[in-house]
Motif scaffolding. Structure first.
Motif, PDB file in Angstrom:
ATOM      1  N   SER A  73       7.768   4.127  -3.930  1.00 53.38           N
ATOM      2  CA  SER A  73       9.325   4.101  -3.221  1.00 53.38           C
ATOM      3  C   SER A  73       9.502   2.716  -2.789  1.00 53.38           C
ATOM      4  CB  SER A  73       9.856   5.187  -2.487  1.00 53.38           C
ATOM      5  OG  SER A  73      11.152   4.937  -1.859  1.00 53.38           O
ATOM      6  N   ILE A  74      10.395   1.909  -3.233  1.00 57.32           N
ATOM      7  CA  ILE A  74      10.458   0.724  -2.394  1.00 57.32           C
ATOM      8  C   ILE A  74      11.035   0.681  -1.203  1.00 57.32           C
ATOM      9  CG2 ILE A  74      12.747   0.050  -3.459  1.00 57.32           C
ATOM     10  CD1 ILE A  74       9.784  -2.572  -2.955  1.00 57.32           C
ATOM     11  N   MET A 105       0.702  -1.256   0.033  1.00 52.87           N
ATOM     12  CA  MET A 105      -0.127   0.135  -0.111  1.00 52.87           C
ATOM     13  C   MET A 105       0.882   1.359   0.138  1.00 52.87           C
ATOM     14  SD  MET A 105      -2.999   0.607   0.270  1.00 52.87           S
ATOM     15  CE  MET A 105      -4.464   1.539   0.483  1.00 52.87           C
ATOM     16  N   VAL A 106       1.802   1.408   0.830  1.00 58.24           N
ATOM     17  CA  VAL A 106       2.828   2.241   0.911  1.00 58.24           C
ATOM     18  C   VAL A 106       3.534   2.612  -0.295  1.00 58.24           C
ATOM     19  CG1 VAL A 106       4.679   3.490   2.010  1.00 58.24           C
ATOM     20  CG2 VAL A 106       3.088   2.305   3.414  1.00 58.24           C
ATOM     21  N   VAL A 160       9.838  -0.609   2.667  1.00 53.12           N
ATOM     22  CA  VAL A 160      10.519  -1.387   3.407  1.00 53.12           C
ATOM     23  C   VAL A 160      10.802  -1.008   4.867  1.00 53.12           C
ATOM     24  CG1 VAL A 160      12.871  -2.499   3.509  1.00 53.12           C
ATOM     25  CG2 VAL A 160      11.843  -2.679   1.711  1.00 53.12           C
ATOM     26  N   VAL A 161      11.133   0.403   5.072  1.00 54.47           N
ATOM     27  CA  VAL A 161      11.179   1.118   6.155  1.00 54.47           C
ATOM     28  C   VAL A 161      10.196   1.016   7.033  1.00 54.47           C
ATOM     29  CG1 VAL A 161      11.957   3.275   7.465  1.00 54.47           C
ATOM     30  CG2 VAL A 161      13.436   2.434   5.544  1.00 54.47           C
ATOM     31  N   THR A 162       8.950   1.481   6.227  1.00 56.47           N
ATOM     32  CA  THR A 162       7.667   1.532   6.975  1.00 56.47           C
ATOM     33  C   THR A 162       7.286   0.040   7.600  1.00 56.47           C
ATOM     34  OG1 THR A 162       6.908   3.279   5.509  1.00 56.47           O
ATOM     35  CG2 THR A 162       5.173   2.244   6.832  1.00 56.47           C
ATOM     36  N   THR A 163       7.382  -0.912   6.626  1.00 55.29           N
ATOM     37  CA  THR A 163       7.152  -2.203   7.063  1.00 55.29           C
ATOM     38  C   THR A 163       7.807  -2.719   8.371  1.00 55.29           C
ATOM     39  OG1 THR A 163       6.507  -2.831   4.765  1.00 55.29           O
ATOM     40  CG2 THR A 163       6.781  -4.609   6.209  1.00 55.29           C
TER      41      THR A 163
END
Length: 63
Positions: A8-9, A1-2, A13-16
């Motif tokens: 932006s991958i 979703m992000v 990844v950082v949000t996850t």
């Protein structure tokens, strides 16, 4: 979703990772709270105005 929102991958990844760490920390805190609560009840200390046994004992009149 992000990833679809920001395209932006790296941000995805950082949000996850941040969300997973937050969930793990909350889970660990809840487990520690439950352990603390059960150990205080096992020792017989009163907690929040409850009986030491966790229930009210019924008084039975002696005949």
């Amino acid at each position: 979703m992000v990833y679809f929102a920001l395209d932006s991958i790296r941000v995805a990844v950082v949000t996850t990772l941040a969300c997973s760490l937050l969930l793990q920390a909350c889970y660990f805190g809840c487990v520690l709270f439950l352990i603390w609560q059960s150990s205080s009840r096992a020792r017989g200390t009163r907690h929040r105005g409850q009986h030491a046994d966790g229930y009210r004992k019924a008084r039975v009149p002696v005949v």
